[in-house]
Design a protein around this motif. Structure first.
Motif, PDB file in Angstrom:
ATOM      1  N   ASP A  75      12.896  -0.859   5.529  1.00  0.00           N
ATOM      2  CA  ASP A  75      11.736  -0.853   6.362  1.00  0.00           C
ATOM      3  C   ASP A  75      11.075   0.153   6.598  1.00  0.00           C
ATOM      4  N   HIS A  76       9.591  -0.200   6.743  1.00  0.00           N
ATOM      5  CA  HIS A  76       8.587   1.086   6.768  1.00  0.00           C
ATOM      6  C   HIS A  76       8.712   1.652   8.149  1.00  0.00           C
ATOM      7  N   TYR A  77       9.109   3.111   8.122  1.00  0.00           N
ATOM      8  CA  TYR A  77       8.679   3.791   9.227  1.00  0.00           C
ATOM      9  C   TYR A  77       8.064   5.084   8.658  1.00  0.00           C
ATOM     10  N   GLU A 117       0.598  -1.105   0.060  1.00  0.00           N
ATOM     11  CA  GLU A 117      -0.090  -0.158  -0.052  1.00  0.00           C
ATOM     12  C   GLU A 117       0.827   1.267   0.014  1.00  0.00           C
ATOM     13  N   CYS A 118       2.121   1.262   0.680  1.00  0.00           N
ATOM     14  CA  CYS A 118       2.986   2.436   0.826  1.00  0.00           C
ATOM     15  C   CYS A 118       3.686   2.488  -0.696  1.00  0.00           C
ATOM     16  N   LEU A 119       3.937   3.715  -1.252  1.00  0.00           N
ATOM     17  CA  LEU A 119       4.473   3.772  -2.530  1.00  0.00           C
ATOM     18  C   LEU A 119       5.916   3.473  -2.434  1.00  0.00           C
ATOM     19  N   PHE A 120       6.478   3.921  -1.316  1.00  0.00           N
ATOM     20  CA  PHE A 120       7.939   3.558  -1.187  1.00  0.00           C
ATOM     21  C   PHE A 120       8.639   2.114  -0.857  1.00  0.00           C
ATOM     22  N   CYS A 121       7.353   1.607   0.064  1.00  0.00           N
ATOM     23  CA  CYS A 121       7.468   0.153   0.095  1.00  0.00           C
ATOM     24  C   CYS A 121       7.360  -0.716  -1.290  1.00  0.00           C
ATOM     25  N   ALA A 122       6.622   0.009  -2.044  1.00  0.00           N
ATOM     26  CA  ALA A 122       6.406  -0.709  -3.252  1.00  0.00           C
ATOM     27  C   ALA A 122       7.545  -0.798  -4.284  1.00  0.00           C
ATOM     28  N   PRO A 143       4.168   8.910   3.247  1.00  0.00           N
ATOM     29  CA  PRO A 143       4.523   8.547   4.766  1.00  0.00           C
ATOM     30  C   PRO A 143       5.505   7.462   4.954  1.00  0.00           C
ATOM     31  N   HIS A 144       6.472   7.611   4.305  1.00  0.00           N
ATOM     32  CA  HIS A 144       7.605   6.535   4.640  1.00  0.00           C
ATOM     33  C   HIS A 144       8.939   7.264   4.475  1.00  0.00           C
ATOM     34  N   VAL A 145       9.561   7.304   5.897  1.00  0.00           N
ATOM     35  CA  VAL A 145      10.438   8.380   5.756  1.00  0.00           C
ATOM     36  C   VAL A 145      11.502   8.434   4.762  1.00  0.00           C
TER      37      VAL A 145
HETATM   38 ZN    ZN Z   1       6.461   2.028   3.222  1.00  0.00          ZN
END
Ligand code: ZN
Ligand code: AMP
Length: 114
Positions: free
Chosen positions: A45-47, A3-8, A97-99
């Protein structure tokens, strides 16, 4: 897909132009560059923001900061100067919202930013 753009982006589901990668951080070019060098440095990792990362893992925060300075060096702005920015929260206009640390350089950077 995450769901998180930067995690993707970390997962490879969304393409990005990688500048630097370690086992724990990734640096890639901003899609809407505001300076000749505009690279985002993130932990894999997601923060949600730098405050959450600092509270959870100062070692990983250090790797992100070190990554920013390594990016500046490989981008050739280590001598001319650059800015590292962590937008945090609404008033800073944090959109993802991913640092992420913005590494900006390659032109004269006015202060304060708009
Ligand atoms: Zn993320
Ligand atoms: P911020 O306002 O600090 O949350 O910054 C988010 C940044 O992410 C902006 O500078 C965007 O241009 C950038 N951005 C958004 N989507 C992408 C993407 N798919 N690849 C690279 N950068 C992106």
């Amino acid at each position: 897909m995450a769901e998180c753009l930067f995690c993707a982006i970390v997962a490879g589901d969304i393409p990005a132009t990688t500048v630097l990668e370690t086992d724990r951080i990734l640096a890639f070019r901003d899609i809407d560059p505001q300076a000749p060098t505009h690279v985002l440095v993130i932990p894999k990792d997601h923060y949600p923001d730098v405050a959450a990362l600092a509270a959870a893992d100062t070692s990983l925060l250090g790797e992100v900061i070190t990554g920013a300075y390594r990016v500046a060096a490989v981008e050739g702005v280590g001598e001319t100067g650059y800015r590292v920015v962590f937008n945090t929260g609404a008033d800073a206009g944090q959109a993802v919202p991913h640092v992420h640390g913005h590494v900006l350089g390659g032109r004269s950077l006015t202060w304060p930013p708009g």
